[in-house]
Design a protein around this motif. Structure first.
Motif, short mmCIF file in Angstrom:
data_model
loop_
_atom_site.label_atom_id
_atom_site.label_comp_id
_atom_site.label_asym_id
_atom_site.label_seq_id
_atom_site.Cartn_x
_atom_site.Cartn_y
_atom_site.Cartn_z
N SER A 45 0.59 3.27 -13.23
CA SER A 45 -0.31 2.75 -12.22
C SER A 45 -0.53 1.44 -11.88
O SER A 45 -0.46 1.24 -10.65
CB SER A 45 -1.73 3.54 -12.52
OG SER A 45 -1.88 4.74 -12.83
N SER A 48 2.86 0.69 -10.21
CA SER A 48 2.69 0.84 -8.77
C SER A 48 1.76 0.23 -8.03
O SER A 48 1.58 0.61 -6.79
CB SER A 48 2.30 2.45 -8.48
OG SER A 48 2.81 3.41 -9.51
N LEU A 50 -1.35 0.11 -8.21
CA LEU A 50 -2.71 0.77 -7.85
C LEU A 50 -3.64 0.37 -8.60
O LEU A 50 -4.98 0.56 -8.59
CB LEU A 50 -2.66 2.41 -7.93
CG LEU A 50 -1.81 3.13 -6.90
CD1 LEU A 50 -1.51 4.51 -7.14
CD2 LEU A 50 -2.25 2.83 -5.42
N GLN A 52 -5.12 -2.93 -11.26
CA GLN A 52 -4.81 -4.24 -11.78
C GLN A 52 -4.84 -4.43 -13.18
O GLN A 52 -5.78 -3.84 -13.90
CB GLN A 52 -6.06 -5.19 -11.24
CG GLN A 52 -6.10 -5.57 -9.72
CD GLN A 52 -5.42 -6.65 -9.60
OE1 GLN A 52 -4.84 -7.53 -10.38
NE2 GLN A 52 -5.18 -7.20 -8.12
N PHE A 66 1.54 -8.06 -7.85
CA PHE A 66 0.32 -7.92 -7.61
C PHE A 66 -0.21 -9.18 -6.47
O PHE A 66 -1.12 -9.10 -5.70
CB PHE A 66 -0.56 -8.24 -9.07
CG PHE A 66 -0.63 -7.02 -9.65
CD1 PHE A 66 -1.52 -5.96 -9.30
CD2 PHE A 66 0.28 -6.72 -10.96
CE1 PHE A 66 -1.27 -4.70 -9.88
CE2 PHE A 66 0.29 -5.47 -11.48
CZ PHE A 66 -0.59 -4.32 -11.01
N ASP A 70 3.91 -6.02 -1.42
CA ASP A 70 4.82 -5.67 -0.44
C ASP A 70 6.13 -5.81 -0.90
O ASP A 70 7.20 -5.12 -0.51
CB ASP A 70 4.71 -6.35 0.79
CG ASP A 70 3.56 -5.53 1.57
OD1 ASP A 70 2.87 -4.65 1.08
OD2 ASP A 70 3.19 -6.20 2.51
N ARG A 73 6.16 -1.94 -3.00
CA ARG A 73 5.73 -0.60 -2.04
C ARG A 73 6.86 0.03 -1.11
O ARG A 73 6.79 1.10 -1.36
CB ARG A 73 4.51 -1.12 -1.50
CG ARG A 73 3.24 -0.88 -2.43
CD ARG A 73 1.75 -1.24 -1.78
NE ARG A 73 0.92 -1.36 -2.53
CZ ARG A 73 -0.10 -1.72 -2.34
NH1 ARG A 73 -0.69 -1.62 -1.10
NH2 ARG A 73 -1.34 -1.82 -3.23
N VAL A 78 6.63 7.03 -5.96
CA VAL A 78 5.98 7.58 -6.99
C VAL A 78 5.77 8.89 -7.04
O VAL A 78 4.99 9.47 -5.98
CB VAL A 78 4.61 6.64 -7.09
CG1 VAL A 78 3.93 7.41 -8.44
CG2 VAL A 78 4.98 5.30 -7.40
N VAL A 79 6.06 9.79 -8.22
CA VAL A 79 5.61 11.04 -8.30
C VAL A 79 4.37 11.21 -9.10
O VAL A 79 4.75 11.26 -10.27
CB VAL A 79 6.77 11.92 -8.48
CG1 VAL A 79 6.62 13.56 -8.69
CG2 VAL A 79 7.96 11.93 -7.79
N PRO A 80 3.39 11.51 -8.49
CA PRO A 80 2.25 11.54 -9.54
C PRO A 80 2.00 12.93 -10.32
O PRO A 80 2.66 13.82 -9.92
CB PRO A 80 0.77 11.29 -8.61
CG PRO A 80 1.40 11.82 -7.22
CD PRO A 80 2.79 11.60 -7.16
N SER A 146 7.87 12.01 -2.16
CA SER A 146 8.15 10.75 -2.64
C SER A 146 9.58 10.11 -2.39
O SER A 146 9.95 9.11 -2.57
CB SER A 146 8.11 10.59 -4.14
OG SER A 146 6.69 11.09 -4.62
N ARG B 257 -1.60 7.58 -3.12
CA ARG B 257 -0.36 7.88 -2.52
C ARG B 257 -0.17 7.01 -1.35
O ARG B 257 0.85 6.68 -0.91
CB ARG B 257 0.04 9.31 -2.51
CG ARG B 257 1.22 9.89 -1.95
CD ARG B 257 1.54 11.27 -2.08
NE ARG B 257 3.04 11.18 -2.93
CZ ARG B 257 3.51 12.24 -3.50
NH1 ARG B 257 2.90 13.54 -3.53
NH2 ARG B 257 4.72 12.33 -4.14
N MET B 260 0.07 3.43 -1.44
CA MET B 260 1.46 2.97 -2.02
C MET B 260 2.49 3.11 -0.69
O MET B 260 3.57 2.51 -0.71
CB MET B 260 1.76 3.81 -2.99
CG MET B 260 1.30 3.49 -4.01
SD MET B 260 2.17 4.26 -5.66
CE MET B 260 1.30 5.88 -5.77
N LEU B 423 -7.57 0.71 -5.69
CA LEU B 423 -7.13 1.95 -5.01
C LEU B 423 -7.14 3.14 -5.90
O LEU B 423 -6.69 4.07 -5.27
CB LEU B 423 -5.93 1.63 -4.35
CG LEU B 423 -5.91 0.22 -3.40
CD1 LEU B 423 -4.55 -0.30 -3.08
CD2 LEU B 423 -6.73 0.43 -2.27
N MET B 424 -7.66 3.03 -7.06
CA MET B 424 -7.56 4.34 -7.90
C MET B 424 -9.13 4.78 -8.16
O MET B 424 -9.80 3.73 -8.38
CB MET B 424 -6.76 4.26 -9.30
CG MET B 424 -5.24 4.27 -8.98
SD MET B 424 -4.59 4.48 -10.41
CE MET B 424 -4.61 6.02 -10.97
#
Lengths: 310, 424
Positions: A45, A48, A50, A52, A66, A70, A73, A78-80, A146, B257, B260, B423-424
């Motif tokens: 995470s 990715s 998402l 911090q 961070f 961009d 991304r 990403v395959v969660p 993804s 998702r 992202m 974002l999570m």
């Protein structure tokens, strides 16, 4: 390509990630192996963007992800672990929606959807709503979404959890193809050591938020160069048998497996006679005793005293 | 943006329970309330004429003589006295009431019986032969003339006895008398103000059994009232549906998702505003058109009416969009969808009650009415009803501004609350 330096993530009462360092080169397939709760998903995470980190940094092609999300991304897939799809929509509609969010449109989008559906083997079922799919089919569409923007780096978080062998095999084959034929860099997390062994060039073994070992498969297995792995198959299991084996001076680790016990002993140690003697004393009927080539599971057992799926 | 909105529309329209709540339930309620309550609370009453005994103990000639004596005692000139007596003869309240009760408009509602004396009438009331007894007492005209011409305080009143167990009929008779009294007083006062022009009592069936929220304007039918009432109530559910869907996106990791892919958090929030606006407009359009097709709710209206209806609906949908964004922001920020559940499970009903969706606000206290007008649905209901009553757009603009302000406030709060980095 990807560099993770001294990554920490603390939640209120727990430290999920505790000083993780890892790297991934262009075109590499790297495994992140560890049991549930090891901190793999939290690490992913953060990579990715998402989540911090509490401290540490993550760089993609030299850029801080961070400070500038961009940089990663647009080229990250990403395959969660979860099925992150709209179940009321069809597979086609899901792919169309996410394709558009990636900036695809028109013929390019249509062609890409067809191509990816072909890759995951769901062209014939594309007009069905996802909620009507089997678990394996949902996983395949989860991956397909993804891949819509042809990412340079694909992160897969336990992509085969809870699915049938056929879908699992299909997914593994697909990942291998993406890596070998398309040159996609892959970070693959799993607690299934056979998947990581099959797909990955290098492996990081993670436990309790830390990387406890890393290297190529051969390098990791060489950790066990001074040990042998012995599989003891029994008719019925016995606590007394384990206790007595544990007391044996040459036995280093013991773990229960489906058919009996896996025992790590000093290399070349002649323990066969002792095993049968202990079995007799514990009234355990032995079906067979085999010396095995070490696996990553054995490495994990050796390092932590636990099985990956404990 | 359109991609996000299209996705919201597809996911919500394919959820049967949502479609049921947003479209089917309001239509069913419009039908039930329109037919069931409409005949009692709003429209004409489909029942047999109510037997009413009318007893006139008042004698106009005697009262006029009595009145003349009073005027002479006041020392008025003879010519003036004769003029006043002549004029007083034309405004006899007893005769006016008789005229009204015999009018063709009330003949379907009232079966007037005039051959009873007081004792017989009370006996007939006890045996349900009549359901009401109206008595014009002795010296009623005299007392009335004193009140009007000499501004003396009198106790002139028409007596009404009703059968308690026939509440609806009793209420109707009472309503007719009250309405007569109000109308008579008003017209008499106006006649005096215009210096003695002839008085004409006008009372008709339309004065009863209709809603008159406002001081003037066309009456609102039961179907019109409940179409508006249910539309503004169920539009509130759009906000909770949209925010609940957003929370599902968060829970199922679709939101992560999406982020992202490079989608901006505020764009996502804005898409929720637009989705709710579009869904509300679609919902209102379907309800208004369907209600008109089935119940002739808004027939005989022109393009101007529909244009104004569209303007009100658009403003209303903006506040629904704002509210959807506000609840979305809270649900995503605090990772908890309790607000949507609380809103759809209880707050909507409270809002609907205050706003007048469930029962006409004319039964409320002034404070409650004012409170209702500060709910988005209540304010918009007032605007819709004023439109139906024939008011101009400019006359209910304050309500539209009020709701626009609410929309801006909700959106501003939503932007402030919505997470921009986590974002999570």
């Amino acid at each position: 390509m990807l560099q993770v330096n001294d990554l920490h993530k603390k939640f209120k009462t727990t430290t999920a990630v505790n000083g993780v360092n890892l790297y991934l080169d262009q075109g590499e397939s790297v495994g992140l192996l560890g049991p549930n709760g090891a901190g793999k998903s939290t690490t992913i995470s953060m990579i990715s963007t998402l989540l911090q980190p509490t401290s540490g940094d993550i760089r993609f092609k030299g850029g801080d992800v961070f400070k500038k999300p961009d940089v990663i991304r647009p080229v990250l897939g990403v395959v969660p672990q979860e099925i992150a799809l709209y179940e009321e929509l069809t597979a086609y509609e899901n792919m169309h929606f996410f394709g558009k969010t990636y900036g695809l449109s028109g013929e390019k989008l249509k062609n890409k959807i067809d191509e990816v559906l072909e890759l995951v083997g769901l062209t014939d079922r594309k007009k069905e709503r996802v909620k009507n799919y089997s678990g394996g089919m949902k996983r395949r569409i989860n991956i397909a979404v993804s891949l819509m923007h042809e990412p340079e780096l694909l992160i897969m978080d336990e992509p085969t959890v809870g699915i049938d062998p056929q879908s699992r095999s299909h997914i593994l084959e697909m990942v291998r193809e993406l890596n070998r034929k398309k040159g996609m860099s892959i970070l693959y997390t799993s607690h299934y050591m056979e998947e990581v062994e099959r797909l990955c060039d290098r492996v990081y073994i993670m436990d309790h938020g830390q990387i406890i070992a890393s290297g190529t498969k051969e390098e990791l297995k060489s950790i066990l160069s001074s040990e042998d792995t012995i599989l003891i198959e029994v008719h019925q299991k016995s606590e007394q048998f384990i206790d007595q084996l544990n007391e044996h001076s040459l036995v280093q680790q013991i773990a229960e497996v489906d058919t009996g016990y896996k025992v790590i002993v000093s290399k070349g140690a002649d323990v066969f006679a002792d095993i049968f003697e202990i079995a007799n004393a514990s009234q355990v009927k032995v079906k067979g005793v085999h010396v095995q080539t070490p696996t990553l599971e054995d490495v994990f057992l050796h390092l932590t005293g636990r099985k990956l799926r404990d | 943006m359109w991609n996000l909105i299209r996705k919201d529309f597809l996911t919500i329209s394919r959820d049967r329970s949502e479609v049921l709540i947003l479209l089917v339930m309001p239509m069913v309620l419009i039908a039930i309330l329109g037919f069931a309550l409409g005949s009692i609370m709003f429209g004409t009453v489909d029942m047999d004429p109510i037997p009413v005994a009318l007893i006139i103990e008042n004698d106009l000639e005697q009262d006029l003589d009595h009145f003349r004596e009073d005027l002479i005692a006041e020392g008025l000139p003879e010519q003036a006295i004769e003029q006043m007596i002549a004029s007083a003869g034309t405004i006899d309240p007893a005769a006016s009431l008789e005229t009204v009760l015999h009018s063709p408009e009330l003949s379907d509602m009232i079966d007037l019986k005039e051959n009873y004396d007081q004792e017989q009438a009370e006996a007939a009331l006890a045996t349900d032969e009549v359901l009401a007894v109206i008595t014009i007492p002795e010296q009623f005209s005299y007392q009335t003339l004193l009140a009007f011409y000499l501004a003396e305080e009198t106790d002139a009143s028409i007596e009404l006895f009703v059968q308690d167990h026939e509440q609806i009929q009793a209420t109707i008779v009472e309503g007719i008398l009250t309405s007569f009294s109000d109308q008579y007083n008003l017209e008499l006062s106006m006649a005096f103000a215009t210096e003695g022009e002839g008085v004409e009592t006008s009372i008709s069936e339309e004065n009863f059994g209709v809603i008159n929220h406002f001081s003037s304007g066309k009456p609102v039918s039961a179907f019109q009232y409940y179409t508006i009432g249910m539309a503004v109530m169920f539009a509130l559910y759009v906000a909770s549906t949209v925010s609940s869907n957003a929370f599902k996106e968060k829970e199922s990791h679709v939101f992560a998702r999406l982020m992202m892919t490079g989608a901006r958090p505020l764009n996502y929030l804005l898409s929720k505003v637009v989705s709710a606006v579009v869904l509300t407009l679609i919902q209102l359009t379907i309800l208004f058109v369907t209600s008109t097709l089935f119940f002739q709710t808004f027939t005989d209206t022109g393009i101007e009416f529909w244009a104004s209806l569209a303007i009100i609906s658009f403003v209303f949908s903006l506040v629904i969009g704002g509210f959807a964004a506000f609840m979305t922001a809270i649900a995503i920020q605090f990772n908890n969808d309790a607000i949507s559940g609380f809103f759809s499970g209880g707050a909507v009903v409270i809002f609907a009650f205050l706003g007048g969706s469930l029962s006409p606000v004319e039964y409320f206290s002034p404070l409650m009415r004012e409170l209702g007008n500060w709910t988005p649905n209540g304010a918009m209901m007032t605007a819709y009803l004023q439109l139906i009553q024939g008011f101009n757009l400019t006359e209910f603009l304050p309500m539209l501004y009020r709701v626009l302000l609410m929309a801006v406030l909700f959106i501003t709060l939503a932007v402030a609350i919505f997470p921009k980095r986590r974002l999570m």
